[in-house]
Design an enzyme around this catalytic site. Sequence first.
Site, PDB file in Angstrom:
ATOM      1  N   ARG A 125      73.065  94.945 -27.467  1.00 27.90           N
ATOM      2  CA  ARG A 125      71.855  94.037 -27.402  1.00 27.90           C
ATOM      3  C   ARG A 125      71.793  93.008 -25.984  1.00 27.90           C
ATOM      4  O   ARG A 125      71.083  92.120 -26.204  1.00 27.90           O
ATOM      5  CB  ARG A 125      71.528  93.292 -28.541  1.00 27.90           C
ATOM      6  CG  ARG A 125      71.134  94.295 -29.751  1.00 27.90           C
ATOM      7  CD  ARG A 125      70.355  93.571 -30.861  1.00 27.90           C
ATOM      8  NE  ARG A 125      70.029  94.533 -31.823  1.00 27.90           N
ATOM      9  CZ  ARG A 125      70.878  94.970 -32.892  1.00 27.90           C
ATOM     10  NH1 ARG A 125      72.024  94.295 -33.070  1.00 27.90           N
ATOM     11  NH2 ARG A 125      70.305  95.947 -33.795  1.00 27.90           N
ATOM     12  N   LYS A 147      65.416  92.791 -11.871  1.00 28.59           N
ATOM     13  CA  LYS A 147      64.650  93.807 -12.402  1.00 28.59           C
ATOM     14  C   LYS A 147      65.712  95.091 -12.419  1.00 28.59           C
ATOM     15  O   LYS A 147      66.523  95.411 -11.493  1.00 28.59           O
ATOM     16  CB  LYS A 147      63.701  94.292 -11.133  1.00 28.59           C
ATOM     17  CG  LYS A 147      62.204  93.673 -11.382  1.00 28.59           C
ATOM     18  CD  LYS A 147      61.336  94.413 -10.449  1.00 28.59           C
ATOM     19  CE  LYS A 147      59.963  93.588 -10.557  1.00 28.59           C
ATOM     20  NZ  LYS A 147      59.037  94.135  -9.466  1.00 28.59           N
ATOM     21  N   GLU A 189      63.359  95.058   4.816  1.00 26.25           N
ATOM     22  CA  GLU A 189      63.038  94.302   3.672  1.00 26.25           C
ATOM     23  C   GLU A 189      63.197  92.513   4.123  1.00 26.25           C
ATOM     24  O   GLU A 189      62.429  91.956   3.802  1.00 26.25           O
ATOM     25  CB  GLU A 189      64.129  94.350   2.480  1.00 26.25           C
ATOM     26  CG  GLU A 189      63.861  95.810   1.948  1.00 26.25           C
ATOM     27  CD  GLU A 189      62.522  96.026   0.881  1.00 26.25           C
ATOM     28  OE1 GLU A 189      61.768  95.036   0.650  1.00 26.25           O
ATOM     29  OE2 GLU A 189      62.369  97.135   0.418  1.00 26.25           O
ATOM     30  N   LYS A 231      63.334  85.117  -2.108  1.00 25.67           N
ATOM     31  CA  LYS A 231      63.355  85.637  -3.193  1.00 25.67           C
ATOM     32  C   LYS A 231      63.482  84.858  -4.644  1.00 25.67           C
ATOM     33  O   LYS A 231      62.710  84.994  -5.320  1.00 25.67           O
ATOM     34  CB  LYS A 231      64.234  87.174  -3.338  1.00 25.67           C
ATOM     35  CG  LYS A 231      63.977  87.747  -4.466  1.00 25.67           C
ATOM     36  CD  LYS A 231      64.120  89.372  -4.444  1.00 25.67           C
ATOM     37  CE  LYS A 231      63.656  90.066  -5.485  1.00 25.67           C
ATOM     38  NZ  LYS A 231      63.989  91.541  -5.851  1.00 25.67           N
ATOM     39  N   GLU A 241      56.526  89.123 -12.873  1.00 22.04           N
ATOM     40  CA  GLU A 241      55.484  89.848 -12.084  1.00 22.04           C
ATOM     41  C   GLU A 241      54.042  89.460 -12.783  1.00 22.04           C
ATOM     42  O   GLU A 241      53.390  90.643 -12.793  1.00 22.04           O
ATOM     43  CB  GLU A 241      55.750  91.187 -11.565  1.00 22.04           C
ATOM     44  CG  GLU A 241      55.175  91.340 -10.277  1.00 22.04           C
ATOM     45  CD  GLU A 241      55.449  92.824  -9.745  1.00 22.04           C
ATOM     46  OE1 GLU A 241      56.946  92.978  -9.662  1.00 22.04           O
ATOM     47  OE2 GLU A 241      54.541  93.611  -9.156  1.00 22.04           O
ATOM     48  N   ARG A 245      54.941  87.085  -7.781  1.00 19.39           N
ATOM     49  CA  ARG A 245      55.919  88.270  -7.365  1.00 19.39           C
ATOM     50  C   ARG A 245      55.314  89.343  -6.705  1.00 19.39           C
ATOM     51  O   ARG A 245      56.211  90.129  -6.061  1.00 19.39           O
ATOM     52  CB  ARG A 245      56.729  88.569  -8.666  1.00 19.39           C
ATOM     53  CG  ARG A 245      58.072  89.422  -8.310  1.00 19.39           C
ATOM     54  CD  ARG A 245      59.099  89.011  -9.378  1.00 19.39           C
ATOM     55  NE  ARG A 245      60.246  90.072  -9.155  1.00 19.39           N
ATOM     56  CZ  ARG A 245      61.369  89.946  -9.828  1.00 19.39           C
ATOM     57  NH1 ARG A 245      61.420  89.419 -10.636  1.00 19.39           N
ATOM     58  NH2 ARG A 245      62.286  91.026  -9.453  1.00 19.39           N
ATOM     59  N   ASN A 249      55.839  92.978  -2.859  1.00 21.37           N
ATOM     60  CA  ASN A 249      55.595  94.411  -2.764  1.00 21.37           C
ATOM     61  C   ASN A 249      54.787  94.612  -1.589  1.00 21.37           C
ATOM     62  O   ASN A 249      54.307  95.763  -1.143  1.00 21.37           O
ATOM     63  CB  ASN A 249      54.930  95.102  -4.005  1.00 21.37           C
ATOM     64  CG  ASN A 249      55.462  94.994  -5.041  1.00 21.37           C
ATOM     65  OD1 ASN A 249      56.986  94.958  -5.224  1.00 21.37           O
ATOM     66  ND2 ASN A 249      54.975  94.601  -6.305  1.00 21.37           N
ATOM     67  N   HIS A 252      54.919  98.067  -0.123  1.00 19.63           N
ATOM     68  CA  HIS A 252      55.615  98.917  -0.714  1.00 19.63           C
ATOM     69  C   HIS A 252      54.430  99.980  -1.439  1.00 19.63           C
ATOM     70  O   HIS A 252      54.595 100.988  -1.931  1.00 19.63           O
ATOM     71  CB  HIS A 252      56.132  98.132  -2.175  1.00 19.63           C
ATOM     72  CG  HIS A 252      57.477  97.805  -1.379  1.00 19.63           C
ATOM     73  ND1 HIS A 252      57.458  96.736  -0.606  1.00 19.63           N
ATOM     74  CD2 HIS A 252      58.564  97.879  -1.979  1.00 19.63           C
ATOM     75  CE1 HIS A 252      58.729  96.545  -0.356  1.00 19.63           C
ATOM     76  NE2 HIS A 252      59.537  97.080  -1.419  1.00 19.63           N
ATOM     77  N   HIS A 256      55.385 103.465  -1.238  1.00 15.18           N
ATOM     78  CA  HIS A 256      55.923 104.340  -2.315  1.00 15.18           C
ATOM     79  C   HIS A 256      55.225 105.610  -2.130  1.00 15.18           C
ATOM     80  O   HIS A 256      55.808 106.685  -2.694  1.00 15.18           O
ATOM     81  CB  HIS A 256      55.642 103.738  -3.757  1.00 15.18           C
ATOM     82  CG  HIS A 256      56.711 102.528  -4.014  1.00 15.18           C
ATOM     83  ND1 HIS A 256      56.336 101.383  -4.823  1.00 15.18           N
ATOM     84  CD2 HIS A 256      57.954 102.635  -4.030  1.00 15.18           C
ATOM     85  CE1 HIS A 256      57.381 100.851  -5.032  1.00 15.18           C
ATOM     86  NE2 HIS A 256      58.408 101.511  -4.437  1.00 15.18           N
ATOM     87  N   HIS A 269      64.091 104.302   1.539  1.00 12.09           N
ATOM     88  CA  HIS A 269      63.006 103.305   0.883  1.00 12.09           C
ATOM     89  C   HIS A 269      62.572 102.348   1.961  1.00 12.09           C
ATOM     90  O   HIS A 269      61.549 102.137   2.097  1.00 12.09           O
ATOM     91  CB  HIS A 269      63.712 102.676  -0.358  1.00 12.09           C
ATOM     92  CG  HIS A 269      62.845 101.618  -0.752  1.00 12.09           C
ATOM     93  ND1 HIS A 269      61.763 101.948  -1.533  1.00 12.09           N
ATOM     94  CD2 HIS A 269      63.051 100.203  -0.987  1.00 12.09           C
ATOM     95  CE1 HIS A 269      61.257 100.722  -1.841  1.00 12.09           C
ATOM     96  NE2 HIS A 269      61.625  99.774  -1.574  1.00 12.09           N
TER      97      HIS A 269
END
Length: 363
Positions: A125, A147, A189, A231, A241, A245, A249, A252, A256, A269
Site C-alpha cells: 500500500r 508521476k 525539455e 518544475k 494537474e 501543471r 506539456n 507534448h 505525443h 521522446h
Amino acid sequence: MKKTTEKIRVALGERSYDISIGSNILDRLGDNLKSFGLSPRIAIISNPKVYPLYGKRVSDSIKNAGFNAITVTIPDGEEYKDLLWIQHIYDELLKAKLDRSSALIALGGGVVGDITGFAASTYMRGISYIQVPTTLLAQVDSSVGGKTGVNHKLGKNMIGTFWQPKLVWIDVATLKTLPLRELRAGLAEVIKYGVIWDEKLFDFLELNRNKILSLDRDSLVHIIKRSCEIKAEVVSKDERESGLRAILNYGHTIGHAIETVTGYKRYLHGEAVAIGMCLEARLSTMLKFIDNNKVVRIKSLIESYGLPSEMPAGIDIKNILSSIQLDKKAIAGELKFILPERIGNVKIYKGLNKKVLKEMLRS
Ligand code: NAD
Ligand code: GLY
C-alpha cells in the site's frame, strides 16, 4: 568553481522533499537516507546498462550507512515498463522481505524511475522511494513531481499513480556516459522550461551551447537546477494537474502524436517534443498570440542543439489529427494546447478550431 551541492525543496506539505544536485555525489547518498527512519532493507532498481556504471557506488554508499541493499534489474527499454516487470519487482521485494518501512532506489533514466515509483506506490500500500536519475531527461523532468506509471498495450503511461519520492539525488557526473543523442533529447525539455517560464534560462541556453554540450559542470548544474526549480514550483501549485501543471506539456500534444504515429521507433521522446514545440509555437503565431520573430528564436535554439524542428516527411496528417484527439489529456475530445505568448510565458488554450490545426499541420 562552485563545489557545493545545490538543494531545492518541492513544497507539498507532508509530502515535501528535497532535490539535491551536485557532481560526483553518488557516494554520499547513503548518509543522506539516515534521517528518513527507514528499515534497513532497501532495494536498488536499475537496468543492465546503468547498474554496471554506477550501481556499486550507490550500493556501497548505502551499505556503509548501515542498510542492506538488494538489487533488482529490469531489462533496458521502454517496452519493459509494464505490469509484467512490476510483477517481477514485487516478487523480488517479497522474497527479500522488504517491509512497510523499506525504500526503493530508482537508479537510471525515466523508464527505471517511472516503474520504480509505481512499484513503490503499490507495494504494501505504498512505501518510500528515492530517485537517482542518470539521464538529463530524468534529472530535469521525470524524477520530479511524482508521476509514476507503466505502459499498457493500448497506450503509453496508461496505468499509474501520483506518488512523490522522499528525495531526488542528481549527480551530473553520470551524464558523462550518456549518449549525445540522449543528452540532446533531455535538452529539449530544458528549452521547454525556458519557453514556458523563464526567458533568462532561454538566453542562457542560447549563449552557452558549447559549454553545455561539452558537459561543463557549472553550466549543467545551472540548467538542471533552474529546470527543477521551475518544475518544483509548478508541481507545488498543482500536484495533480488540475490546471497549471498542464503547461509542462508544451510541445507534448503534437509530440505525443508524432511518437504514436511513428510507432515510438523513429524519435526519442525529447526529439518528438522538440518538433511539437516548434509546431505549437507556429500555431500560436497563426492565432496571433505571439510574434513570429519569437517563434523563429525558439526554432533556431532547438535546431542549434541538433534537435529536429519539422514534421517528418511522409507522415499522414490525418493520423496525427486522430492521435491528438485520442490523447489521454484531451477531455471529451476538446483540444487543449499550451501556446507561447512570449519567451517565458504560455497560455492554456482550450477548444482550438480543428481547421486551424489542420491548416498549420499542412503548411
Ligand atoms: P530511458 O530511461 O530509456 O534512458 C535512455 C537510455 O539511456 C537507456 O538505454 C538507459 O539505460 C540509458 N542510460 C541511462 N542513464 C545512463 C547513463 N548515465 N549513461 C549511459 N546510459 C544511460 O529514457 P529517459 O529519456 O530517461 O526516460 C524516458 C521515460 O521517462 C519514458 O518512459 C517517459 O514516459 C518517462 N517520463 C516520465 C515523466 C514523469 O513525469 N514521470 C516525464 C517525462 C518522461
Ligand atoms: N512531464 C510532465 C509532468 O510531470 O507533469
